[in-house]
Scaffold this motif. Structure first.
Motif, PDB file in Angstrom:
ATOM      1  N   ILE A 166       0.682  -1.230  -0.008  1.00  0.00           N
ATOM      2  CA  ILE A 166      -0.073   0.174  -0.008  1.00  0.00           C
ATOM      3  C   ILE A 166       0.967   1.294  -0.120  1.00  0.00           C
ATOM      4  O   ILE A 166       1.727   1.346   0.985  1.00  0.00           O
ATOM      5  CB  ILE A 166      -0.796   0.163   1.223  1.00  0.00           C
ATOM      6  CG1 ILE A 166      -1.753  -1.290   1.252  1.00  0.00           C
ATOM      7  CG2 ILE A 166      -1.751   1.276   1.293  1.00  0.00           C
ATOM      8  CD1 ILE A 166      -2.627  -1.391   0.068  1.00  0.00           C
ATOM      9  N   PRO A 167       0.754   2.273  -0.983  1.00  0.00           N
ATOM     10  CA  PRO A 167       1.517   3.279  -1.162  1.00  0.00           C
ATOM     11  C   PRO A 167       1.390   4.093   0.364  1.00  0.00           C
ATOM     12  O   PRO A 167       0.161   4.360   0.714  1.00  0.00           O
ATOM     13  CB  PRO A 167       1.019   4.280  -2.312  1.00  0.00           C
ATOM     14  CG  PRO A 167       0.392   3.164  -3.285  1.00  0.00           C
ATOM     15  CD  PRO A 167      -0.118   1.958  -2.024  1.00  0.00           C
ATOM     16  N   ALA A 168       2.572   4.530   0.836  1.00  0.00           N
ATOM     17  CA  ALA A 168       2.406   5.639   2.088  1.00  0.00           C
ATOM     18  C   ALA A 168       3.277   6.604   1.826  1.00  0.00           C
ATOM     19  O   ALA A 168       4.478   6.521   1.717  1.00  0.00           O
ATOM     20  CB  ALA A 168       2.789   4.577   3.572  1.00  0.00           C
ATOM     21  N   ILE A 169       3.007   7.798   2.193  1.00  0.00           N
ATOM     22  CA  ILE A 169       3.635   9.156   1.914  1.00  0.00           C
ATOM     23  C   ILE A 169       3.353  10.007   3.268  1.00  0.00           C
ATOM     24  O   ILE A 169       2.249  10.559   3.303  1.00  0.00           O
ATOM     25  CB  ILE A 169       3.405   9.816   0.522  1.00  0.00           C
ATOM     26  CG1 ILE A 169       3.428   8.804  -0.694  1.00  0.00           C
ATOM     27  CG2 ILE A 169       4.392  11.157   0.297  1.00  0.00           C
ATOM     28  CD1 ILE A 169       2.903   9.503  -1.902  1.00  0.00           C
ATOM     29  N   LEU A 170       4.316  10.269   3.835  1.00  0.00           N
ATOM     30  CA  LEU A 170       4.219  11.154   5.065  1.00  0.00           C
ATOM     31  C   LEU A 170       5.040  12.345   4.919  1.00  0.00           C
ATOM     32  O   LEU A 170       6.273  12.349   4.891  1.00  0.00           O
ATOM     33  CB  LEU A 170       5.013  10.262   6.440  1.00  0.00           C
ATOM     34  CG  LEU A 170       4.346   8.723   6.481  1.00  0.00           C
ATOM     35  CD1 LEU A 170       5.019   8.516   7.777  1.00  0.00           C
ATOM     36  CD2 LEU A 170       2.787   8.767   6.429  1.00  0.00           C
ATOM     37  N   PHE A 171       4.306  13.342   4.389  1.00  0.00           N
ATOM     38  CA  PHE A 171       5.001  14.652   3.981  1.00  0.00           C
ATOM     39  C   PHE A 171       5.466  15.299   5.279  1.00  0.00           C
ATOM     40  O   PHE A 171       4.730  15.307   6.208  1.00  0.00           O
ATOM     41  CB  PHE A 171       4.050  15.741   3.209  1.00  0.00           C
ATOM     42  CG  PHE A 171       3.731  15.196   2.091  1.00  0.00           C
ATOM     43  CD1 PHE A 171       4.902  15.624   0.861  1.00  0.00           C
ATOM     44  CD2 PHE A 171       2.774  14.500   1.485  1.00  0.00           C
ATOM     45  CE1 PHE A 171       4.721  15.245  -0.387  1.00  0.00           C
ATOM     46  CE2 PHE A 171       2.454  14.141  -0.004  1.00  0.00           C
ATOM     47  CZ  PHE A 171       3.698  14.498  -0.992  1.00  0.00           C
TER      48      PHE A 171
END
Length: 514
Positions: free
Chosen positions: A132-137
């Motif tokens: 699952i793509p996960a992006i924490l800016f």
């Protein structure tokens, strides 16, 4: 005599022409200005007329933001806000909790994560989120923590966190109309609260299907600002057939296709602004490789089909080359651009090129609040190191633009900046950095009248709507902004803090809302 639905009276009416404000009235009937003049307009008041006695509040034509990004704004509010997480464990726990609220397989997005969490590695996020793509800016959104699936799906890295790189992510977010459409309406309402009545939106490629949402919103009379959108090719080459279809599709008063936009150079502080002479600290005029031939090919092809083109240029070298390109575009019998080409930003320009812009009719799209994100000492130190103050004299040279007959319009690059017209007076008229003190390049500043003209009639000229919008004249569409004071009576150094009192679009009060 026809009676007005709304009658606005004030001691200060700026009509958008560039003249000083005068006392008088503006009468509105339906969606148009019925009359405007120096009297109290009593002859237009009927038993059903709503009268607003505004005292010293400044009445203006509606303000126009000619360079903003709803998609960029959307990314600043999307996902879980993890700003309150003090440890890596708290970040992961909150991100997992947020994931549980999403549909299975949905990308996990978060924002405002603190920098410096060395344990939030790609490998760790792979363990936690798998495929699952996960992006924490991180705070500011200029970098992020992300897992392998996110990189594979969206094609960018923590080192390339800018809009042109994560266009696939923007497409993913924008395509969920159950989320993006309500947020777009809130976005326009936020703009209305700042006096904005028209925007020019930068839409990447084919705007990723959001044009259908715009069509539905226009048909349902749900738009509270006029939306002109451009196509900025990032994921695919410029598509002229798309532009033609959009030009044909949108023929109403509220949505229009406004041509194409492209980037040229980058920031002077990063040595990516293209200068005519080498930087003082490096043997280069630009550290960025710019495809000038490709930009020229696209600009001329678009111009041939009757589309306007805007190019974003910061350094004097890039501005000069952009003028060279536009010089080859179609011109009218007066030698002016037929399709109203524009240059955006214009951070450090050669005065000779500004004169050329005036002769050719190239429009300037400036950021009048740009000084708000800098400080005097830091900015001057950067200029001295990179190019020297001899060239630094030509930073933000709006005075030369005005004196050269350039039509000036205003943008924010939102979410880089958020529209604040009084703040723009502080910076662009006062020449002041946020902390105040001595003005910077005071000789390059505009007057209040010139700046407000840029925000109003200059913006509508940019959009090709000057015949029906941009000035307070009988017969024009009633897009009006009212400030809660008179900017002409305030020292520019004290202009910040003034607010918008009322905004009308198409004769309807859209701010404040009931």
């Amino acid at each position: 005599m026809q009676k007005a639905d709304l009658l606005l009276r004030s001691n200060a009416i700026f009509d958008g022409s560039g003249r000083e404000p005068q006392p008088g009235f503006v009468a509105v009937a339906g969606n148009r200005i019925l009359a405007a003049g120096p009297s109290d307009g009593a002859e237009y008041a009927g038993e059903n007329t709503e009268i607003h006695e505004l005292g010293d509040r400044l009445i203006c034509p509606g303000f126009v933001d000619v360079h903003c990004f709803f998609t960029g704004y959307l990314l600043t509010i999307t996902g879980a806000d993890l700003g309150g997480c003090a440890t890596e464990e708290e970040v992961l726990s909150a991100a997992k909790a947020y994931q549980n609220t999403l549909k299975p397989g949905a990308t996990v997005l978060a924002r405002n994560v603190r920098p410096g969490f060395g344990g939030l590695t790609q490998e760790k996020l792979d363990q936690e989120f798998g495929s699952i793509p996960a992006i924490l800016f991180m705070e500011g959104g200029e970098t992020c923590y992300m897992n392998s699936a996110a990189g594979e799906t969206y094609g960018f890295t923590p080192d390339t966190c800018w809009s042109e790189s994560y266009w696939k992510l923007l497409r993913y977010i924008l395509s969920d109309h159950s989320y993006s459409v309500p947020e777009f309406k809130k976005y326009l309402a936020m703009m209305n609260s700042r006096g904005i009545t028209s925007v020019k939106e930068m839409g990447f490629d084919d705007f990723y299907g959001f044009t259908e949402a715009l069509a539905e919103l226009e048909q349902g009379q749900e738009l509270t600002a006029r939306v002109h959108f451009m196509s900025q090719p990032v994921g695919a080459p410029m598509n002229l057939e798309y532009g033609k279809s959009m030009r044909d599709k949108f023929q109403g008063d509220f949505v229009a296709f406004s041509g194409y936009n492209q980037m040229t150079d980058g920031s002077i502080s990063q040595l990516e602004g293209e200068m005519k002479k080498p930087y003082l600290c490096a043997d280069t005029c630009c550290a960025k490789d710019i495809d000038w031939e490709g930009l020229k090919r696209d600009a001329l092809a678009a111009d041939k089909e009757g589309f306007r083109f805007s190019l974003h240029a910061q350094g004097d070298g890039a501005i000069g080359k952009t003028v060279d390109i536009f010089e080859q575009c179609q011109r009218d019998e007066n030698g002016k651009m037929k399709n109203r080409q524009a240059i955006t930003d214009l951070e450090c320009s050669d005065p000779a090129d500004l004169e050329r812009m005036g002769r050719l009719g190239i429009i300037a799209e400036v950021y009048p609040q740009i000084m708000s994100i800098a400080d005097r000492a830091g900015k001057i130190a950067m200029i001295e190191e990179k190019i020297g103050m001899d060239r630094g004299r030509f930073y933000w040279n709006r005075r030369k633009m005005a004196d050269s007959g350039v039509t000036i319009s205003c943008g924010t690059d939102l979410p880089l900046l958020y529209d604040d017209i009084p703040e723009s007076v502080y910076h662009t008229v006062g020449g002041l950095f946020p902390e105040g003190g001595e003005p910077f390049n005071k000789e390059n500043t505009l007057t209040v009248a010139e700046l407000l003209k840029a925000w109003t009639s200059g913006g509508q000229y940019n959009l090709g709507r000057e015949k029906e919008l941009g000035t307070l004249e009988a017969g024009k569409l009633a897009d009006i902004a009212v400030l809660d004071g008179n900017l002409f009576d305030v020292d520019p150094a004290k202009a910040r803090g003034m607010k918008v009192f009322m905004t009308l679009v198409n004769g309807r009060v859209v701010y404040p809302t009931n």
